[in-house]
Scaffold this active site. Structure first.
Site, short mmCIF file in Angstrom:
data_model
loop_
_atom_site.label_atom_id
_atom_site.label_comp_id
_atom_site.label_asym_id
_atom_site.label_seq_id
_atom_site.Cartn_x
_atom_site.Cartn_y
_atom_site.Cartn_z
N TYR A 3 0.83 -1.20 0.00
CA TYR A 3 0.00 0.00 0.00
C TYR A 3 0.88 1.26 0.00
O TYR A 3 0.44 2.31 -0.38
CB TYR A 3 -0.86 0.11 1.25
CG TYR A 3 -1.88 -0.94 1.49
CD1 TYR A 3 -2.87 -0.67 2.43
CD2 TYR A 3 -1.89 -2.15 0.86
CE1 TYR A 3 -3.83 -1.60 2.73
CE2 TYR A 3 -2.83 -3.09 1.15
CZ TYR A 3 -3.80 -2.82 2.08
OH TYR A 3 -4.74 -3.75 2.39
N SER A 141 -0.68 2.23 10.02
CA SER A 141 -0.49 2.79 8.69
C SER A 141 -1.05 1.85 7.63
O SER A 141 -0.79 0.65 7.69
CB SER A 141 1.01 2.97 8.40
OG SER A 141 1.63 3.75 9.39
N SER A 142 -1.77 2.41 6.66
CA SER A 142 -2.19 1.67 5.49
C SER A 142 -3.07 0.46 5.89
O SER A 142 -4.14 0.67 6.45
CB SER A 142 -0.95 1.28 4.69
OG SER A 142 -1.25 1.08 3.36
N SER A 143 -2.63 -0.79 5.66
CA SER A 143 -3.44 -1.92 6.12
C SER A 143 -3.61 -1.85 7.64
O SER A 143 -4.68 -2.18 8.18
CB SER A 143 -2.78 -3.25 5.72
OG SER A 143 -3.58 -4.33 6.12
N ALA A 145 -3.78 0.89 9.25
CA ALA A 145 -4.74 1.97 9.45
C ALA A 145 -6.16 1.43 9.28
O ALA A 145 -7.07 1.77 10.04
CB ALA A 145 -4.48 3.09 8.46
#
Ligand SMILES: *[C@@H]1O[C@H](CO)[C@@H](O)[C@H](O)[C@H]1NC(C)=O
Length: 284
Positions: A3, A141-143, A145
């Protein structure tokens, strides 16, 4: 599925790699902490000296990441040394190390999935380290998140506050076929749009019968994110605005260059803030 671009990760790692060297302690693993149906790994950083009844921050890594990578690539361990709290780094059991934010189990309170494994690290932290149950925080963060939003929707009883860096709304990445750890392109590309009321109904259904408070939350997203499109910030804001009874279309305050230059922060009420930042990395 990565991501975050390599460039972005490389710059984050460069920024923080110096910090791990001077830490008072090291990353440790706990192998048996409680019911953990999908075998989520539990790692933690506990400074040599912590405050009595320390706070805990869950720091949830991105796809392709690991507990170790997030430990050395983020500032939380350094901050733990400074402020005397503990950091827990869950480690994804899935191939590609994304988190399962799509299965029915992970999206339902106490029904299983990666979310249950992470949730069960909380009572372990309280009983083992005397952690303060009212100061357990979650970020990712990202996944990670996405998983942070999921934890706030499915286990709102456990967390005092959350910060989400470049995710999607809880339930947006759902798999129509019930798949575990499934990729959802329409959500990723910002094509899933619901009203605040629809999102709130969906969130409440993840923990039926829950009447307690939900988790105050900050959502951040880059404007040029081509993996998880920036439209996702709008959906996250609608989701939590629906839960808190705020108007997602009418922030009470909009602050330019806050908290940093290039960010635009919108405040929707005491429990919800959203911020776009001008992300120039991660271009395709
Ligand atoms: C992707 O998620 C949306 C809801 O956000 C859902 O309607 C759709 O069916 C999902 N797609 C797949 C392939 O599961």
């Amino acid at each position: 599925m990565a991501y975050l671009s390599r460039t972005l990760l490389a710059s984050i790692l460069l920024l923080y790699s110096g910090l791990v060297a001077g830490l008072t302690s090291t990353l440790q693993q706990v192998t048996n902490y409680g019911t953990n149906p999908t075998k989520v790994g539990m790692y933690y950083y506990k400074p040599t000296t912590v405050k009595p009844n320390p706070a805990v921050i869950f720091a949830i890594h991105y796809c392709t990441g690991t507990a170790q990578a997030y430990f050395s690539g983020s500032p939380y361990a350094q901050l733990a040394d400074t402020y005397g709290f503990i950091v827990i780094y869950p480690s994804s059991p899935n191939s590609g190390t994304c988190w399962d934010v799509s299965s029915k189990a992970t999206l339902t309170h106490n029904a299983g999935g990666d979310s249950l494994g992470i949730a069960n690290m909380v009572p372990y932290a309280i009983s083992t380290w005397g952690a303060d149950p009212n100061r357990i925080f979650v970020t990712g963060s990202s996944s990670g998140a996405m998983m942070t939003n999921v934890m706030c929707a499915v286990y709102p009883n456990l967390f005092a506050a959350a910060t989400v860096y470049s995710g999607v709304a809880a339930g947006c990445f759902v798999s129509s076929s019930g798949g575990v750890d499934a990729w959802n392109s329409s959500c990723a590309q910002g094509q899933v749009s619901q009203t605040s009321a629809q999102w709130a109904t969906q969130v409440r259904a993840m923990y039926p019968g829950y009447t307690g408070p939900y988790v105050p939350i900050q959502e951040y997203h880059g404007t040029a994110d081509t993996t998880l499109y920036p439209e996702n910030l709008g959906e996250e804001v609608k989701e939590w605005a629906g839960i808190f009874g705020y108007n997602a279309a009418a922030p009470t305050q909009v602050l330019q260059n806050t908290p940093l230059s290039g960010y635009t922060k919108s405040i929707y009420g005491p429990a919800l803030q959203g911020a776009y930042f001008f992300l120039i990395l991660n271009r395709r």
